[in-house]
Write an enzyme that holds these catalytic residues in place. Structure first.
Site, PDB file in Angstrom:
ATOM      1  N   ASP A  24      11.767  14.258 -28.452  1.00 40.82           N
ATOM      2  CA  ASP A  24      11.903  13.728 -26.884  1.00 40.82           C
ATOM      3  C   ASP A  24      10.970  14.070 -25.796  1.00 40.82           C
ATOM      4  OD1 ASP A  24      12.416  16.714 -26.918  1.00 40.82           O
ATOM      5  OD2 ASP A  24      14.548  16.555 -26.704  1.00 40.82           O
ATOM      6  N   ASN A  35      24.992  23.350 -25.513  1.00 38.57           N
ATOM      7  CA  ASN A  35      26.362  22.528 -25.761  1.00 38.57           C
ATOM      8  C   ASN A  35      26.338  21.969 -27.284  1.00 38.57           C
ATOM      9  OD1 ASN A  35      24.426  21.005 -25.508  1.00 38.57           O
ATOM     10  ND2 ASN A  35      25.254  19.975 -23.443  1.00 38.57           N
ATOM     11  N   HIS A  46      23.748  20.045 -28.238  1.00 38.24           N
ATOM     12  CA  HIS A  46      22.900  19.072 -28.256  1.00 38.24           C
ATOM     13  C   HIS A  46      21.668  19.103 -29.178  1.00 38.24           C
ATOM     14  CE1 HIS A  46      20.487  20.321 -24.529  1.00 38.24           C
ATOM     15  NE2 HIS A  46      19.512  20.289 -25.768  1.00 38.24           N
ATOM     16  N   GLU A  98      23.123  14.335 -26.288  1.00 34.91           N
ATOM     17  CA  GLU A  98      24.039  15.202 -25.528  1.00 34.91           C
ATOM     18  C   GLU A  98      25.469  14.834 -25.914  1.00 34.91           C
ATOM     19  OE1 GLU A  98      23.267  17.581 -23.670  1.00 34.91           O
ATOM     20  OE2 GLU A  98      22.175  17.032 -21.959  1.00 34.91           O
TER      21      GLU A  98
HETATM   22  C1  GLP Z   1      16.133  21.219 -24.855  1.00 37.77           C
HETATM   23  C2  GLP Z   1      15.400  20.270 -25.643  1.00 37.77           C
HETATM   24  C3  GLP Z   1      15.843  20.563 -27.086  1.00 37.77           C
HETATM   25  C4  GLP Z   1      16.037  22.044 -27.493  1.00 37.77           C
HETATM   26  C5  GLP Z   1      16.991  22.647 -26.738  1.00 37.77           C
HETATM   27  C6  GLP Z   1      17.097  24.090 -26.708  1.00 37.77           C
HETATM   28  O1  GLP Z   1      16.702  20.617 -23.540  1.00 37.77           O
HETATM   29  N1  GLP Z   1      15.613  18.915 -25.520  1.00 37.77           N
HETATM   30  O2  GLP Z   1      15.036  19.711 -28.221  1.00 37.77           O
HETATM   31  O3  GLP Z   1      16.181  22.117 -28.784  1.00 37.77           O
HETATM   32  O4  GLP Z   1      17.210  21.990 -25.177  1.00 37.77           O
HETATM   33  O5  GLP Z   1      16.087  24.565 -25.808  1.00 37.77           O
HETATM   34  P1  GLP Z   1      15.699  26.150 -25.997  1.00 37.77           P
HETATM   35  O6  GLP Z   1      14.724  26.311 -27.011  1.00 37.77           O
HETATM   36  O7  GLP Z   1      14.841  26.572 -24.839  1.00 37.77           O
HETATM   37  O8  GLP Z   1      16.796  26.981 -25.949  1.00 37.77           O
END
Ligand code: GLP
Length: 241
Positions: free
Chosen positions: A68, A137, A139, A144
């Site tokens: 993404d 959450n 995702h 989402e």
């Molecule tokens: C982000 C990304 C995800 C990621 C998630 C967790 O928004 N789009 O690909 O896995 O949220 O992030 P973090 O590893 O900083 O907790």
């Protein structure tokens, strides 16, 4: 099929994740590798860089496709995922720049960019291994929680929860882009193998939802239960709460 590897802490998660990915690259030097951003994989990327420096890993034929990117965002923005990937991995290993791919946050037409990204992935035949983090959450990528989820790469609106969670990287929550380009659930599920990393208490609710035998689009990661080969590496805090 979910294979669980529960480790003590973030450090052990990073090591287990790096060992997993490096073994796949050794088996198949031209690996198609789906990559993720966020704070979770940073330690693992560091170990992959270390392995390269020690001559234990060769990324010259690996091809990467990130999950993404914020939309819209300038590539030069300190918070763009392309910048994150260069800083945390690509600039420190021998992967040719043209082998690395992310959705283009600067594209004029987001929907067209999403279609083109999906088509490019379909053309190479989808990922051998897809790395995932997980949102608080539930995702994955930026898929989402919702009544319906998209199968293919698409433009999506971020939930308030995600904007708030990601605000720590920005000057203020107002500066967090409200949209993103993300692989869809189908793009992710077509990977031959999936590696999901999670650490910390704040991921416990999302990890807990992966333990039973149900799926729901309200927690997108639960759909991974339908995939034949998922490995979850998580620390005790994420597993036990
Ligand atoms: C982000 C990304 C995800 C990621 C998630 C967790 O928004 N789009 O690909 O896995 O949220 O992030 P973090 O590893 O900083 O907790």
């Amino acid at each position: 099929m979910m294979n669980w590897i529960v480790v003590n802490d973030e450090k052990e998660m990073a090591k287990a994740g790096a060992d997993f990915l490096l073994s796949r690259i050794i088996n198949k030097p031209e690996l198609l590798l789906g990559l993720a951003t966020g704070s979770t994989p940073v330690g693992m990327y560091r170990l992959m860089i270390e392995a390269y420096r020690k001559g234990e890993a060769d990324f010259s034929r690996v091809r990467t496709y990130n999950l993404d990117e914020y939309y819209p965002i300038l590539k030069s923005d300190v918070n763009s995922y392309v910048r994150f990937m260069r800083k945390n991995l690509f600039d420190h290993i021998n992967i040719p720049r043209e082998n690395t791919h992310l959705p283009n946050g600067e594209a004029k037409d987001g929907e067209a960019e999403a279609k083109a990204y999906e088509a490019m992935i379909a053309e190479v035949g989808y990922m051998d291994v897809q790395l995932l983090g997980i949102g608080q959450n539930g995702h994955i990528g930026f898929n989402e929680p919702d009544d319906k989820l998209c199968v293919n790469t698409h433009v999506t609106a971020l939930t308030e929860n995600t904007v708030a969670a990601n605000a720590r990287f920005f000057d203020s929550p107002d500066c967090v882009p409200k949209h993103a380009l993300t692989m869809g659930i189908g793009t992710i599920m077509k990977a031959k193998e999936i590696l999901l990393l999670a650490n910390g208490k704040n991921k416990h609710a999302a990890i807990e939802a992966l333990k039973d035998d149900t799926v729901t689009t309200a927690i997108p990661a639960t759909l991974l239960k339908l995939h034949p080969n998922v490995t979850i590496v998580c620390d005790k805090a994420a597993f036990e709460g």
